[in-house]
Write a protein that holds these residues in place. Structure first.
Motif, PDB file in Angstrom:
ATOM      1  N   LEU A 390      -8.790   2.788  -2.573  1.00  0.00           N
ATOM      2  CA  LEU A 390      -8.807   3.395  -1.234  1.00  0.00           C
ATOM      3  C   LEU A 390      -7.505   3.107  -0.479  1.00  0.00           C
ATOM      4  O   LEU A 390      -7.001   3.974   0.248  1.00  0.00           O
ATOM      5  N   GLU A 391      -6.973   1.924  -0.649  1.00  0.00           N
ATOM      6  CA  GLU A 391      -5.699   1.607  -0.001  1.00  0.00           C
ATOM      7  C   GLU A 391      -4.571   2.456  -0.575  1.00  0.00           C
ATOM      8  O   GLU A 391      -3.675   2.910   0.174  1.00  0.00           O
ATOM      9  N   SER A 392      -4.623   2.722  -1.884  1.00  0.00           N
ATOM     10  CA  SER A 392      -3.585   3.567  -2.494  1.00  0.00           C
ATOM     11  C   SER A 392      -3.703   5.004  -1.996  1.00  0.00           C
ATOM     12  O   SER A 392      -2.688   5.668  -1.766  1.00  0.00           O
ATOM     13  N   ARG A 393      -4.929   5.491  -1.810  1.00  0.00           N
ATOM     14  CA  ARG A 393      -5.126   6.849  -1.280  1.00  0.00           C
ATOM     15  C   ARG A 393      -4.608   6.926   0.153  1.00  0.00           C
ATOM     16  O   ARG A 393      -3.976   7.913   0.553  1.00  0.00           O
ATOM     17  N   ALA A 394      -4.884   5.879   0.933  1.00  0.00           N
ATOM     18  CA  ALA A 394      -4.405   5.862   2.324  1.00  0.00           C
ATOM     19  C   ALA A 394      -2.883   5.910   2.356  1.00  0.00           C
ATOM     20  O   ALA A 394      -2.273   6.643   3.166  1.00  0.00           O
ATOM     21  N   ALA A 395      -2.259   5.154   1.479  1.00  0.00           N
ATOM     22  CA  ALA A 395      -0.781   5.133   1.441  1.00  0.00           C
ATOM     23  C   ALA A 395      -0.226   6.502   1.043  1.00  0.00           C
ATOM     24  O   ALA A 395       0.789   6.953   1.590  1.00  0.00           O
ATOM     25  N   GLN A 396      -0.891   7.178   0.108  1.00  0.00           N
ATOM     26  CA  GLN A 396      -0.393   8.466  -0.360  1.00  0.00           C
ATOM     27  C   GLN A 396      -0.494   9.546   0.708  1.00  0.00           C
ATOM     28  O   GLN A 396       0.427  10.364   0.850  1.00  0.00           O
ATOM     29  N   VAL A 397      -1.590   9.586   1.466  1.00  0.00           N
ATOM     30  CA  VAL A 397      -1.727  10.644   2.481  1.00  0.00           C
ATOM     31  C   VAL A 397      -0.845  10.370   3.686  1.00  0.00           C
ATOM     32  O   VAL A 397      -0.558  11.286   4.474  1.00  0.00           O
TER      33      VAL A 397
END
Length: 399
Positions: A390-397
């Motif tokens: 979830l943290e990686s998804r947040a960083a990507q968006v």
């Protein structure tokens, strides 16, 4: 250290022997202590002297004698029990009481947590330390939980329940489902899944199915477990990072397990009534039938969730239906359905709801909204693997 063959054999025989003693003497806790002493003796003798011709009878004999010894040691307090006890080993019946023992562990006076712990201890053969590690609690805490469960069963009477009771069967299936779910997606800790717990739930479900092959919900639950567990190796990268269903390499799914699960799912739907496990198995079979994520029959998935929502309304079912609806009618439709769950206090801040909302906001082009929900979801989960994803998804968006 016991050879694996002896370890496996003892794990298989323990619930059978415990069932024999509980049926004969009626005292769950004392019988379990006697069986554990017999298992300890077997673990020391069998690797050296060889496994006896009738290992189940050997364990039953030793455990029965240990139990009688326990009664003798406290004769004044247990005079009535001792009068009914027989010194010689009981005749080992041909029937397997493991299923009845499972029903006893799922006694309705126990909490779901206690039912789960006692089932893993008495029927699954796991040690208290292993169960404590699985649920990330101190061993002392788990030991106290199991002890309280035994005392509740003792107070309620340790007699075997009837397997014909639909209510008790439903509790058994719920407990097995809880064990499987905790194994498939651990609620906390560094690992996404605990294959040992999931496999144990499947083993116990197979046992129930073998005894109740015509029960559609039993068949449906076993099918659901197999179809879900078949995807286990594709769910994480070699480093342990989560891989969502749409991105999984489906060639690594366990085809034999999928085929078995699909056949069971079809068989479960042959009955006149539909239950939640049958419908969830049908949904899992629909996903398994698609060679790629793009080929998933989302309309069928949504229709099945719609039926499931009607017969077993649950916020999680609505959340999953929102995902399917978004695939058929667009992310805004899914988000609108998700908004109906905002009033559910237990779901409003749940990481699963937040992560699904983030995903749909991302698909709808609302990247700031997606970022905020991914961030909140990461904070809300206790699973390290899910948090990293979830943290990686947040960083990507946010980029």
């Amino acid at each position: 250290m016991k050879p694996p063959a002896v370890e496996d054999l003892l794990r298989e025989l323990v619930p059978q022997v415990l069932g024999v003693l509980v049926r004969r003497y009626g005292q769950f806790e004392g019988c379990e202590d006697a069986v554990q002493e017999a298992v300890l003796a077997a673990s020391q003798q069998w690797p050296v002297e060889g496994v006896p011709n009738n290992p189940r009878g050997w364990l039953s004999t030793v455990a029965s004698r240990r139990y009688v010894d326990q009664l003798r040691s406290d004769q004044a307090r247990r005079e009535r029990e001792l009068a009914n006890a027989v010194e010689d080993a009981p005749e080992v019946p041909d029937t397997d009481d493991t299923l009845l023992l499972l029903f006893l562990c799922c006694h309705p006076t126990l909490t779901p947590a206690s039912q789960t712990a006692l089932t893993l201890r008495a029927v699954g053969g796991l040690t208290t330390a292993e169960i404590a590690r699985a649920f990330l609690v101190p061993e002392g805490t788990m030991a106290a939980r199991i002890s309280r469960a035994k005392q509740r069963i003792k107070a309620a009477g340790s007699s075997f329940p009837g397997t014909e009771s639909p209510e008790r069967l439903n509790v058994v299936l719920q407990v097995l489902y809880l064990i499987f779910n905790e194994g498939y997606t651990a609620s906390s800790g560094s690992d996404l899944h605990r294959a040992d717990l999931a496999s144990e739930a499947i083993r116990l479900a197979r046992m129930v199915h073998a005894r109740l092959p015509d029960d559609s919900e039993v068949t449906g639950l076993l099918a659901l477990m197999l179809l879900t567990h078949a995807r286990r190796t594709a769910r994480t990268t070699p480093s342990g990072d989560l891989v969502p269903l749409a991105d999984q390499d489906r060639s690594t799914w366990d085809r034999a397990m999928l085929d078995e699960g699909t056949e069971l799912a079809k068989a479960s739907l042959a009955g006149s009534d539909l239950g939640p496990y049958q419908l969830q198995a049908a949904i899992a079979a629909t996903h398994a039938d698609a060679e790629t994520a793009e080929e998933t029959n989302w309309r069928q998935v949504h229709a099945l969730y719609l039926i499931l929502e009607r017969i077993a309304p649950n916020p999680v079912v609505t959340l999953n239906r929102a995902i399917a609806l978004a695939e058929t009618e667009g992310p805004r439709a899914g988000l609108a359905l998700l908004s109906t769950l905002d009033g559910e206090e237990r779901m409003a801040r749940h990481h699963r709801l937040l992560s699904v909302r983030a995903h749909l906001l991302e698909k709808a082009g609302d990247l700031p909204g997606a970022y905020e929900n991914y961030r909140l979801a990461a904070k809300a989960t206790a699973s390290i693997a899910e948090k990293r994803y979830l943290e990686s998804r947040a960083a990507q968006v946010r980029e």
